[in-house]
Design a protein around this motif. Structure first.
Motif, PDB file in Angstrom:
ATOM      1  N   LEU A 112      -6.279  -3.901  -6.189  1.00 59.42           N
ATOM      2  CA  LEU A 112      -6.207  -4.508  -4.673  1.00 59.42           C
ATOM      3  C   LEU A 112      -4.660  -4.853  -4.217  1.00 59.42           C
ATOM      4  O   LEU A 112      -4.438  -4.571  -3.013  1.00 59.42           O
ATOM      5  N   GLU A 113      -3.949  -5.177  -5.274  1.00 57.26           N
ATOM      6  CA  GLU A 113      -2.498  -5.437  -5.044  1.00 57.26           C
ATOM      7  C   GLU A 113      -1.853  -4.120  -4.424  1.00 57.26           C
ATOM      8  O   GLU A 113      -0.857  -4.010  -3.446  1.00 57.26           O
ATOM      9  N   SER A 114      -2.277  -2.734  -5.034  1.00 62.35           N
ATOM     10  CA  SER A 114      -1.549  -1.799  -4.469  1.00 62.35           C
ATOM     11  C   SER A 114      -2.211  -1.245  -3.360  1.00 62.35           C
ATOM     12  O   SER A 114      -1.279  -0.757  -2.366  1.00 62.35           O
ATOM     13  N   ARG A 115      -3.527  -1.652  -2.967  1.00 62.63           N
ATOM     14  CA  ARG A 115      -3.825  -1.338  -1.497  1.00 62.63           C
ATOM     15  C   ARG A 115      -3.199  -2.146  -0.518  1.00 62.63           C
ATOM     16  O   ARG A 115      -2.782  -1.787   0.500  1.00 62.63           O
ATOM     17  N   LEU A 116      -3.104  -3.380  -0.959  1.00 61.45           N
ATOM     18  CA  LEU A 116      -2.468  -4.424   0.103  1.00 61.45           C
ATOM     19  C   LEU A 116      -0.905  -3.743   0.232  1.00 61.45           C
ATOM     20  O   LEU A 116      -0.575  -4.099   1.362  1.00 61.45           O
ATOM     21  N   LYS A 117      -0.356  -3.344  -0.787  1.00 63.22           N
ATOM     22  CA  LYS A 117       0.940  -2.767  -0.763  1.00 63.22           C
ATOM     23  C   LYS A 117       1.204  -1.615   0.272  1.00 63.22           C
ATOM     24  O   LYS A 117       1.941  -1.584   1.172  1.00 63.22           O
ATOM     25  N   GLY A 118       0.231  -0.986   0.000  1.00 65.30           N
ATOM     26  CA  GLY A 118      -0.027   0.300   0.882  1.00 65.30           C
ATOM     27  C   GLY A 118      -0.133  -0.021   2.298  1.00 65.30           C
ATOM     28  O   GLY A 118       0.340   0.597   3.610  1.00 65.30           O
ATOM     29  N   ARG A 123       1.977  -0.841   7.749  1.00 65.16           N
ATOM     30  CA  ARG A 123       2.327  -1.576   9.018  1.00 65.16           C
ATOM     31  C   ARG A 123       3.784  -1.735   9.151  1.00 65.16           C
ATOM     32  O   ARG A 123       4.327  -2.381  10.081  1.00 65.16           O
ATOM     33  N   GLY A 124       4.619  -0.906   8.349  1.00 64.52           N
ATOM     34  CA  GLY A 124       6.093  -0.965   8.519  1.00 64.52           C
ATOM     35  C   GLY A 124       6.751  -2.191   7.982  1.00 64.52           C
ATOM     36  O   GLY A 124       7.958  -2.671   8.269  1.00 64.52           O
ATOM     37  N   GLN A 125       5.918  -3.036   6.980  1.00 63.52           N
ATOM     38  CA  GLN A 125       6.739  -4.104   6.428  1.00 63.52           C
ATOM     39  C   GLN A 125       7.342  -3.813   5.253  1.00 63.52           C
ATOM     40  O   GLN A 125       7.011  -2.992   4.437  1.00 63.52           O
ATOM     41  N   ALA A 126       8.432  -4.749   4.651  1.00 62.61           N
ATOM     42  CA  ALA A 126       9.163  -4.495   3.479  1.00 62.61           C
ATOM     43  C   ALA A 126       8.375  -4.829   2.254  1.00 62.61           C
ATOM     44  O   ALA A 126       7.414  -5.734   2.349  1.00 62.61           O
ATOM     45  N   VAL A 127       8.326  -4.086   1.330  1.00 61.67           N
ATOM     46  CA  VAL A 127       7.449  -4.035  -0.018  1.00 61.67           C
ATOM     47  C   VAL A 127       8.573  -4.519  -1.194  1.00 61.67           C
ATOM     48  O   VAL A 127       9.266  -3.725  -1.367  1.00 61.67           O
ATOM     49  N   VAL A 128       8.126  -5.826  -1.658  1.00 60.66           N
ATOM     50  CA  VAL A 128       9.110  -6.149  -2.661  1.00 60.66           C
ATOM     51  C   VAL A 128       8.560  -5.593  -3.968  1.00 60.66           C
ATOM     52  O   VAL A 128       7.495  -5.575  -4.264  1.00 60.66           O
ATOM     53  N   GLU A 129       9.576  -5.144  -4.679  1.00 61.03           N
ATOM     54  CA  GLU A 129       9.222  -4.438  -6.054  1.00 61.03           C
ATOM     55  C   GLU A 129       9.819  -5.354  -7.107  1.00 61.03           C
ATOM     56  O   GLU A 129      10.897  -5.288  -7.203  1.00 61.03           O
ATOM     57  N   GLU A 130       8.692  -6.090  -7.600  1.00 66.21           N
ATOM     58  CA  GLU A 130       9.298  -6.878  -8.912  1.00 66.21           C
ATOM     59  C   GLU A 130       8.411  -6.831 -10.023  1.00 66.21           C
ATOM     60  O   GLU A 130       7.713  -7.712 -10.257  1.00 66.21           O
ATOM     61  N   GLU A 131       8.303  -5.959 -10.537  1.00 67.34           N
ATOM     62  CA  GLU A 131       7.365  -5.695 -11.491  1.00 67.34           C
ATOM     63  C   GLU A 131       7.748  -5.354 -12.918  1.00 67.34           C
ATOM     64  O   GLU A 131       8.945  -4.778 -13.275  1.00 67.34           O
ATOM     65  N   ILE A 145      -2.451   5.661  -4.354  1.00 71.75           N
ATOM     66  CA  ILE A 145      -1.380   4.726  -3.521  1.00 71.75           C
ATOM     67  C   ILE A 145      -1.044   5.489  -2.330  1.00 71.75           C
ATOM     68  O   ILE A 145      -0.278   6.481  -2.493  1.00 71.75           O
ATOM     69  N   LYS A 146      -1.621   5.276  -1.372  1.00 75.27           N
ATOM     70  CA  LYS A 146      -1.337   5.888  -0.289  1.00 75.27           C
ATOM     71  C   LYS A 146      -1.176   4.711   0.786  1.00 75.27           C
ATOM     72  O   LYS A 146      -1.680   3.674   0.993  1.00 75.27           O
ATOM     73  N   ASN A 147      -0.195   5.196   1.845  1.00 75.64           N
ATOM     74  CA  ASN A 147       0.092   4.079   2.869  1.00 75.64           C
ATOM     75  C   ASN A 147      -0.834   3.916   3.842  1.00 75.64           C
ATOM     76  O   ASN A 147      -0.874   4.531   4.824  1.00 75.64           O
ATOM     77  N   VAL A 148      -2.222   3.367   3.405  1.00 72.32           N
ATOM     78  CA  VAL A 148      -3.205   3.205   4.485  1.00 72.32           C
ATOM     79  C   VAL A 148      -3.359   1.834   4.926  1.00 72.32           C
ATOM     80  O   VAL A 148      -3.319   0.839   4.157  1.00 72.32           O
TER      81      VAL A 148
END
Lengths: 652, 652
Positions: A112-118, A123-131, A145-148
């Motif tokens: 679910l997290e990866s879908r939300l990130k996609g 939507r063109g929003q910044a994605v924070v990578e802190e994993e 992971i597709k940007n859907v």
């Protein structure tokens, strides 16, 4: 000492240093390692030993606790009774094709997290990578992971699920997996519905292979089983606490996040046995003004994370924290964590919501430490009520109770059973024992019903699972209310359990105290408090000149005599470089030996965080180190009689 | 302090006190217990913690060792390589009818011993009964104890077998059982021939159940696997030692003799890594004059037990002890054991005979302590040579070596293999890799033979187990002697391993230091040295008078501040009785508060063993306690400034 940890924190840089300097490393690394198992190297092991030593003084000695050391190997019956055989489990899903196994809640969370990130990316929003690295590695394999872009209500639904992820049952997780079409992220293949996986390691005790045993998942049961002996050690006085420090084991489905989720770990646990009718604490007044950050369950259930900052006294007075004893331990846990280096701004006490409580707990507050992995549960402070003592007593027929003389004798009226045992044998034969046992174990409430039944029918019907159905007639049994005068109250104590996960605390402290010097980001510092730092002093001769060697011997012998842990660095590296290497190790002090030392015996003392230096006689310097390290003096207090010392070249 | 332990020692009385005061007790006792598992209660746990603390100071700190904490869970491969999977086993015999299992060597021992006893009785000789409870219990069941006189040569034969009992193989034991017609002693039924039983506890790591693991039977392997990291921690310098304190596990076939043979136990182990060509020790001069009792293997093999009393220096000079490093550690072990209470008259160092050595050892000396169970191995000091590092390096292809710059470069000539790798693939296909690996791993000696074969036949025959037989022709391979100049010597270190079984040491010390007062044999004393005693001071107010209560608070607060472990006994028992209760616990000092204390603040200090008393100011008394406990002062030295105090009633 100033701590500049949180600013510009780099987990990569910290983990690289912890590994390079062998604070800890994966176990069996030359064999490829086993996930969830770590070895502590010399600095990590010394740090751990110092934390344990501090814990023992802070809790066991200061509070007169009864420390015990119980075995890790535990027979099946004990954990069957405690509930761990049936309930100490996580949910896992198998991919029957590849054999891969996923922990169900983690899988739902990640997908679910990866879908939300996609969706965000779409939507063109910044994605924070802190994993963490593990997660990154796994994600690399993820196909989907597709940007859907998702519908707004789907986004909202996912977010709600993620907020409640710790509260789902196996069935719930199975439904979510179906509903959201969650598959093996690497292959797209289907998964079996979640099944329970018990987290205890199993083994066989003895040569026959017949006696099943487990490695304990907590140290608590050993303390409960010894309750009567401990009460006797305490001269039958209540309340009292036992304590235990030792390894426990959990066969995690997919360990990750370094020291934060491992399969073998050091715990320090306290079981405070208390009269359920008297949960006040004699030393509560000493701690009641301590201000803490609380996150009560009401706030969380309302969907918020807002902290309530208040005193322990107030928290107990308003009923947010149930009783004085619980409040007392919360304050003592707080004091301990600060002593060993936890940043108070990154410590909170979070109350468990009812759906996440362990099967034995009636209330629970976790001390959580903030790290780059989020807020981590490091200390649990649970009220286990009378659960454990009651179930073990019932299973073994041993009384695990306290008998307390009453101030005034009281008259009590109870239903009692009177059996004509001689008639039971001839009448019920092999079932006679089971029927008698059944009748003698009825509660007051059940006896009241049975007495009515007996009066009405002149017999009672007895239905015993696995034995059979019987009728007992009134010539064999009498049930009547009897008055007795009692001089003693007998009760099963409640247990308040502060339980410390030492590895998690250690890792969190590393994050809280790690920083790099503003003038050079490669010069990293671990600002461990002197009390718990692995090594207290680095001894550094200015050069390899023969005149300095006898002074090194003299100084190390003085430090050894005073039992101050030290290391010598007489390598040819520059003084600055040698200090930098030990700043990484958290060594708080440095003693430099130079050619002035040859003349007048004076040495310089350097403080790690500020790099300030003072100069004086060896004896005064050692004294300052001991005052700061073991007696809580500040740098200014400890060195007030020593002359400040300036050098232009020291940190080069 | 005077120790009167050995005189009139009663094991029954000691074990009763150890249990009643909860030094230790069977684990899971309310569930009926599990043999070979024990819990330490508060005094035992504190005693153990103090011994560990002393060990850490004596070895780790004083000798700058690198302490590590490695996991107990260990994957199969590691113990397969170390040899434990194949060789760490005892021999057991089953009675197929009853399901009973016997440890073969113990069974032979017990049966022959009981026959010898029967013989003695038949001859009218006195039979000494000095056995542990377990053994007595088992003996009760033995049918065949009849007082039957044996032939003189049978007696002699039995005695020879008993003397060599530790050296028999499984086959040997099987033959003895047949020859002497040994059967199940309880039923007279026949037994299956001995089979090997591996003593490691097995478990599965991870949710798949596929990764087999064991609980470690020693802490050593974790230290070996981290060798390269530890060498780096030590700035690549040799020699150095690592150390580890932790639990190990052995699934004993029939645990007995209390703490002396258990299934889970605390070990403290040192691995001292040393250049095999340089086994001198820089601090040997400090210990060379220590006089010790040795029992070398030659003496034992000649059938004698006579001790050779000599200095460590002499033992090394004459070659009885192989080298200085081994000798150094033997002396340090001796010093440590004396510090924590071992009676030097009941300590000997026994060399292993070749047939009893562990599979990895090349030489071994045990520190043995004499108890009522006989001489007990409590510390092993083995030379494991390069065994462990070599086998792990070979298995993992990781170099576990030291590279040491040579004082002068040397020219060495070696056979080297030169493969034309491009041709291997087309010729040998899937086997190409295995053949290359095989050829590159040959020893110098093998290469010499192969080079001759190649010169003679223009090809070599290669036979690889599990892969196949091949011929490699001379266009694919050259083998020739090559000269090279080397600046560095590369070697696998040897390992000297002092290994301490803490539980066995603890039990033996109890026996060494337990005695009862001549005037009253029910008043028992455990003369533990103050340094390691669980509690240092008992605080005793003369009565419950209200005037004394604030003084108790004042004194306990002073003791707490100085971190001196204490207990208060303000019960209504007589002073003498309260002291007696704490003599059993090994508490070395008592502070009595009386009405003089109310007037002038003075208190009395009592010494446990002599019951002598002195009187003085609280501060001076606390100072005396600290001097004696932590700084090694004698009672006379520590109390030289205090006034002697006589009381007629104290010990009543």
């Amino acid at each position: 000492m100033s701590v500049k940890a949180a600013e510009n924190f780099s987990r990569e840089s910290l983990e690289q240093i912890l590994k390079r300097r062998f604070f800890y490393a994966p176990s069996f690394e030359i064999y490829g390692g086993v996930s969830g198992l770590y070895d502590y190297g010399p600095p990590g092991c010394a740090f751990q030993a110092n934390i344990i030593d501090t814990w023992r003084k802070h809790f066991v000695l200061e509070e007169d606790m009864l420390e015990v050391d119980c075995t890790m190997l535990t027979p099946y019956e004990v954990f069957k009774t405690s509930g761990h055989v049936d309930k100490f489990a996580d949910w896992m899903c198998r991919d029957l094709k590849t054999g891969e196994i996923f922990r169900a809640d983690h899988l739902v969370e990640e997908v679910l997290e990866s879908r939300l990130k996609g969706d965000k990316a779409a939507r063109g929003q910044a994605v924070v990578e802190e994993e963490d690295d593990d997660k990154k590695k796994r994600k690399k394999k993820v196909k989907e992971i597709k940007n859907v872009k998702l519908d707004d209500e789907v986004v909202e639904e996912y977010e709600t699920v993620l907020n409640k992820i710790d509260g789902y049952s196996g069935e719930d997780l199975g439904e979510l997996i179906k509903k959201y079409n969650i598959v093996n992220p690497a292959t797209g293949g289907p998964l079996e519905p979640p099944v329970q996986f018990n987290l205890m390691f199993e083994t066989a005790i003895g040569p026959s292979g017949q006696l099943k045993g487990y490695l304990r998942p907590e140290t608590a049961q050993g303390q409960f089983l010894n309750f009567s002996k401990l009460l006797e050690c305490n001269n039958e006085r209540m309340p009292f606490a036992s304590a235990s420090i030792g390894k426990s084991f959990r066969n995690e489905i997919s360990p990750r996040a370094g020291l934060l989720r491992v399969r073998e770990f050091l715990m320090a646990e306290i079981e405070h046995f208390v009269d359920p009718e008297e949960k006040t604490h004699p030393r509560f007044a000493d701690v009641k003004d301590t201000k803490l950050s609380f996150l009560p369950k009401g706030v969380q259930e309302a969907g918020s994370n807002e902290l309530k900052v208040t005193t322990v006294g107030d928290a107990v007075a308003t009923g947010m924290v149930d009783n004085e004893t619980l409040g007392y331990f919360i304050a003592r846990i707080h004091a301990f964590l600060l002593k060993i280096g936890v940043d108070p701004a990154r410590l909170r006490f979070r109350q468990h919501m009812s759906n996440e409580m362990a099967h034995y707990a009636s209330d629970c507050w976790d001390a959580e430490l903030q790290t780059s992995y989020g807020w981590i549960e490091c200390v649990g402070c649970a009220d286990r009520s009378a659960y454990d003592l009651s179930v073990h007593a019932a299973r073994t027929n041993e009384k695990l109770v306290v008998r307390k003389p009453l101030p005034e004798p009281v008259t009590v009226e109870n239903f009692e059973v009177d059996l004509d045992k001689k008639k039971f044998g001839p009448k019920f034969r092999k079932d006679a024992g089971a029927i008698q046992k059944f009748l003698l174990e009825r509660t007051q409430c059940e006896l009241e019903d049975l007495s009515k039944e007996l009066a009405a029918n002149n017999k009672i019907a007895v239905d015993i699972k696995g034995v059979g159905s019987f009728e007992v007639e009134s010539d064999l049994i009498k049930i009547a209310k009897v008055q007795r005068v009692e001089h003693v109250r007998e009760f099963t104590p409640n247990v308040i359990e502060p339980s410390f996960g030492i590895g998690r605390i250690i890792y969190s402290i590393f994050e809280h105290l790690f920083w790099s010097r503003p003038e050079d980001k490669d010069r990293c510092v671990l600002s461990l408090p002197p009390l718990v730092a692995p090594t207290k002093v680095l001894v550094v001769p200015l050069s390899n000149h023969a005149d300095l060697a006898p002074l090194v011997a003299k100084i190390t012998s003085a430090l050894r005599k005073e039992q101050v842990p030290f290391k010598v660095d007489d390598s040819s590296a520059s003084i600055g470089k040698r200090y930098a290497r030990n700043d990484e190790l958290g060594t708080p002090f440095g003693i430099t030996i130079d050619f002035e030392t040859v003349k007048d015996g004076s040495v310089t003392l350097r403080e790690r965080d500020s790099t300030k230096q003072v100069r004086g006689d060896l004896a005064d310097i050692v004294n300052a180190i001991k005052e700061i390290t073991y007696n809580g003096a500040s740098w200014a207090e400890g060195t007030s009689k020593l002359a400040p010392f300036e050098t232009a070249v020291e940190e080069s």
